[in-house]
Design a protein around this motif. Structure first.
Motif, PDB file in Angstrom:
ATOM      1  N   LEU A  31      14.816 -21.319  17.920  1.00 33.84           N
ATOM      2  CA  LEU A  31      14.660 -19.843  17.185  1.00 33.84           C
ATOM      3  C   LEU A  31      14.104 -19.084  18.234  1.00 33.84           C
ATOM      4  O   LEU A  31      12.844 -19.480  18.636  1.00 33.84           O
ATOM      5  N   ARG A  32      14.832 -18.339  18.470  1.00 30.77           N
ATOM      6  CA  ARG A  32      14.420 -17.388  19.496  1.00 30.77           C
ATOM      7  C   ARG A  32      13.694 -16.091  19.032  1.00 30.77           C
ATOM      8  O   ARG A  32      12.810 -15.642  19.849  1.00 30.77           O
ATOM      9  N   VAL A  33      14.287 -15.307  18.110  1.00 26.34           N
ATOM     10  CA  VAL A  33      13.530 -13.970  17.718  1.00 26.34           C
ATOM     11  C   VAL A  33      13.547 -13.923  16.030  1.00 26.34           C
ATOM     12  O   VAL A  33      14.519 -14.444  15.451  1.00 26.34           O
ATOM     13  N   LEU A  34      12.293 -13.437  15.670  1.00 30.59           N
ATOM     14  CA  LEU A  34      12.382 -13.243  14.055  1.00 30.59           C
ATOM     15  C   LEU A  34      11.517 -11.941  14.109  1.00 30.59           C
ATOM     16  O   LEU A  34      10.557 -11.784  14.237  1.00 30.59           O
ATOM     17  N   ASN A  35      12.275 -10.802  14.015  1.00 27.75           N
ATOM     18  CA  ASN A  35      11.851  -9.404  13.918  1.00 27.75           C
ATOM     19  C   ASN A  35      11.568  -8.962  12.340  1.00 27.75           C
ATOM     20  O   ASN A  35      12.775  -8.999  11.557  1.00 27.75           O
ATOM     21  N   ASP A  36      10.658  -8.568  12.193  1.00 26.11           N
ATOM     22  CA  ASP A  36      10.323  -8.055  10.815  1.00 26.11           C
ATOM     23  C   ASP A  36      10.333  -6.619  10.763  1.00 26.11           C
ATOM     24  O   ASP A  36       9.317  -5.735  11.253  1.00 26.11           O
ATOM     25  N   ASP A  37      11.565  -5.850  10.585  1.00 25.65           N
ATOM     26  CA  ASP A  37      11.521  -4.485  10.663  1.00 25.65           C
ATOM     27  C   ASP A  37      11.745  -3.527   9.812  1.00 25.65           C
ATOM     28  O   ASP A  37      12.090  -3.755   8.356  1.00 25.65           O
ATOM     29  N   GLU A  38      10.940  -2.231   9.755  1.00 27.01           N
ATOM     30  CA  GLU A  38      11.300  -1.145   8.783  1.00 27.01           C
ATOM     31  C   GLU A  38      11.685  -0.017   9.556  1.00 27.01           C
ATOM     32  O   GLU A  38      11.238   0.479  10.373  1.00 27.01           O
ATOM     33  N   ILE A  39      12.967   0.374   8.877  1.00 27.85           N
ATOM     34  CA  ILE A  39      13.821   1.481   9.626  1.00 27.85           C
ATOM     35  C   ILE A  39      13.496   2.643   8.729  1.00 27.85           C
ATOM     36  O   ILE A  39      13.956   2.694   7.430  1.00 27.85           O
ATOM     37  N   ALA A  40      13.206   3.623   9.211  1.00 30.20           N
ATOM     38  CA  ALA A  40      13.256   5.136   8.389  1.00 30.20           C
ATOM     39  C   ALA A  40      14.425   5.531   8.074  1.00 30.20           C
ATOM     40  O   ALA A  40      15.371   5.109   8.477  1.00 30.20           O
ATOM     41  N   GLY A  41      14.509   6.398   6.956  1.00 28.58           N
ATOM     42  CA  GLY A  41      15.713   6.794   6.243  1.00 28.58           C
ATOM     43  C   GLY A  41      16.600   7.585   7.387  1.00 28.58           C
ATOM     44  O   GLY A  41      16.143   8.250   8.209  1.00 28.58           O
ATOM     45  N   GLY A  42      17.729   7.138   7.400  1.00 26.42           N
ATOM     46  CA  GLY A  42      18.771   7.812   8.125  1.00 26.42           C
ATOM     47  C   GLY A  42      18.813   7.215   9.794  1.00 26.42           C
ATOM     48  O   GLY A  42      19.672   7.888  10.362  1.00 26.42           O
ATOM     49  N   MET A  43      17.856   6.659  10.015  1.00 26.51           N
ATOM     50  CA  MET A  43      17.602   6.236  11.444  1.00 26.51           C
ATOM     51  C   MET A  43      18.297   4.820  11.660  1.00 26.51           C
ATOM     52  O   MET A  43      18.423   4.044  10.729  1.00 26.51           O
ATOM     53  N   GLY A  44      18.147   4.354  12.920  1.00 28.21           N
ATOM     54  CA  GLY A  44      18.713   3.082  12.992  1.00 28.21           C
ATOM     55  C   GLY A  44      18.905   2.800  14.772  1.00 28.21           C
ATOM     56  O   GLY A  44      18.622   3.513  15.596  1.00 28.21           O
ATOM     57  N   PHE A  45      19.654   1.621  15.196  1.00 25.18           N
ATOM     58  CA  PHE A  45      19.861   1.185  16.368  1.00 25.18           C
ATOM     59  C   PHE A  45      21.316   1.599  16.556  1.00 25.18           C
ATOM     60  O   PHE A  45      22.347   1.337  15.896  1.00 25.18           O
ATOM     61  N   GLY A  46      21.479   2.422  17.629  1.00 27.76           N
ATOM     62  CA  GLY A  46      22.718   2.792  18.182  1.00 27.76           C
ATOM     63  C   GLY A  46      23.582   1.509  18.718  1.00 27.76           C
ATOM     64  O   GLY A  46      23.120   0.549  18.776  1.00 27.76           O
ATOM     65  N   THR A  47      24.885   1.919  19.041  1.00 36.34           N
ATOM     66  CA  THR A  47      25.449   0.836  19.708  1.00 36.34           C
ATOM     67  C   THR A  47      24.887  -0.052  20.714  1.00 36.34           C
ATOM     68  O   THR A  47      24.706   0.703  21.567  1.00 36.34           O
ATOM     69  N   HIS A  48      24.800  -1.202  20.679  1.00 39.23           N
ATOM     70  CA  HIS A  48      24.288  -2.173  21.605  1.00 39.23           C
ATOM     71  C   HIS A  48      25.163  -3.442  21.777  1.00 39.23           C
ATOM     72  O   HIS A  48      25.554  -4.054  20.799  1.00 39.23           O
ATOM     73  N   PRO A  49      24.907  -4.265  23.039  1.00 42.22           N
ATOM     74  CA  PRO A  49      25.666  -5.410  23.063  1.00 42.22           C
ATOM     75  C   PRO A  49      24.802  -6.740  22.604  1.00 42.22           C
ATOM     76  O   PRO A  49      23.651  -6.572  22.692  1.00 42.22           O
ATOM     77  N   HIS A  50      25.571  -7.734  22.363  1.00 42.42           N
ATOM     78  CA  HIS A  50      24.914  -8.957  22.250  1.00 42.42           C
ATOM     79  C   HIS A  50      25.926 -10.169  22.808  1.00 42.42           C
ATOM     80  O   HIS A  50      27.108  -9.850  22.828  1.00 42.42           O
ATOM     81  N   LYS A  51      25.231 -10.977  23.352  1.00 43.42           N
ATOM     82  CA  LYS A  51      26.203 -12.309  23.959  1.00 43.42           C
ATOM     83  C   LYS A  51      25.432 -13.673  23.744  1.00 43.42           C
ATOM     84  O   LYS A  51      24.173 -13.739  23.734  1.00 43.42           O
ATOM     85  N   ASP A  52      26.211 -14.616  23.445  1.00 40.74           N
ATOM     86  CA  ASP A  52      25.845 -15.930  23.191  1.00 40.74           C
ATOM     87  C   ASP A  52      24.393 -16.211  22.504  1.00 40.74           C
ATOM     88  O   ASP A  52      23.541 -16.700  22.928  1.00 40.74           O
ATOM     89  N   MET A  53      24.501 -15.715  21.300  1.00 40.45           N
ATOM     90  CA  MET A  53      23.385 -15.675  20.360  1.00 40.45           C
ATOM     91  C   MET A  53      23.720 -15.739  18.922  1.00 40.45           C
ATOM     92  O   MET A  53      25.003 -15.101  18.535  1.00 40.45           O
ATOM     93  N   GLU A  54      23.375 -16.496  17.869  1.00 43.92           N
ATOM     94  CA  GLU A  54      23.722 -16.637  16.661  1.00 43.92           C
ATOM     95  C   GLU A  54      22.664 -15.642  15.936  1.00 43.92           C
ATOM     96  O   GLU A  54      21.550 -15.904  15.915  1.00 43.92           O
ATOM     97  N   ILE A  55      23.071 -14.614  15.397  1.00 40.09           N
ATOM     98  CA  ILE A  55      22.328 -13.401  14.630  1.00 40.09           C
ATOM     99  C   ILE A  55      22.365 -13.378  13.156  1.00 40.09           C
ATOM    100  O   ILE A  55      23.568 -13.169  12.651  1.00 40.09           O
ATOM    101  N   VAL A  56      21.371 -13.798  12.649  1.00 40.16           N
ATOM    102  CA  VAL A  56      21.016 -13.546  11.150  1.00 40.16           C
ATOM    103  C   VAL A  56      20.284 -12.553  10.596  1.00 40.16           C
ATOM    104  O   VAL A  56      19.119 -12.466  11.086  1.00 40.16           O
TER     105      VAL A  56
END
Length: 241
Positions: A41-66
């Motif tokens: 278990l490498r990452v557990l992020n507890d995120d709160e994203i403001a209305g209309g905002m977010g993460f732009g296009t970004h890459p991932h490799k060799d990870m299972e993301i839930v």
């Protein structure tokens, strides 16, 4: 039985205005050598994203993301051609494998979106990228552990390339249940309390506290008030090729 306690106060924290986030393990600009991972278990992020905002296009490799939305709606697009909205009660999985790109935005302009994003090291690198999402049956969580992630394609929940199982439980005050380890002696369990107050083994967890436990086959859990608990069973060693 061995254990590590992770109080909520030990997490990393960053508030970027559009994103208020807590990191259970070292991430981005927050580094703690004592909190790099719990087994696979490498990452557990507890995120709160403001209305209309977010993460732009970004890459991932060799990870299972839930991704597990807790409140609101999250809009997703990726380089495999998937697009849509996931909401509280859904679970999303991506096997990044040989490489993917994706974006995540709060679908709503006037309310926050809260979610957990969890990264697990895969048991095999360079797999073909894949995406899936499901809507959970909330009734199956009532006073029991309901499986939401597994390593098996034909099993309940979504599946990942790792010997890991995720379970959610919604417990009434005074309810006791046991977590039975599925993956054998090499696996441990990371318990993360979303709401309420529970005793896990001989440790008491309050909201957003966690405890990692291994070298045991069964772990007792008792709610001392109405609670919601996430259990992540994960290989403790020999988990990365």
């Amino acid at each position: 039985m061995k254990k590590i306690l992770y109080p909520s106060s030990s997490r990393g924290h960053a508030n970027h205005g559009w994103l208020n986030t807590h990191h259970s393990f070292s991430f981005a600009n927050w580094f703690n050598p004592d909190q790099m991972h719990f087994g696979a278990l490498r990452v557990l992020n507890d995120d709160e994203i403001a209305g209309g905002m977010g993460f732009g296009t970004h890459p991932h490799k060799d990870m299972e993301i839930v991704t597990i939305p807790l409140e609101g709606d999250l809009e997703h697009k990726d380089s495999m051609g998937n697009s849509g909205v996931i909401k509280a009660g859904d679970v999303q999985v991506m096997s990044a494998g040989t490489g993917i790109e994706h974006s995540e935005f709060n679908h709503n302009k006037d309310e926050a979106c809260k979610l957990l994003q969890i990264w697990v090291f895969p048991r095999k690198k360079h797999v073909e990228p894949r995406y899936d999402q499901i809507t959970l049956d909330q009734s199956k969580m009532k006073n029991q552990f309901s499986q939401v992630v597994s390593p098996n394609q034909n099993d309940e929940g979504v599946w990942v390339h790792q010997n890991t199982w995720f379970h959610l439980a919604e417990l009434d005050d005074g309810k006791s249940i046991d977590y039975k380890v599925k993956g054998g002696a090499n696996n441990g369990v990371y318990f993360f309390l979303l709401e309420g107050r529970v005793n896990v083994g001989d440790e008491t967890l309050n909201k957003r506290d966690a405890v990692g436990i291994w070298d045991t086959k069964s772990i007792p859990v008792e709610a001392t008030e109405k609670s919601k608990l996430l259990a992540i069973e994960i290989p403790m060693e020999n988990w990365e090729d």
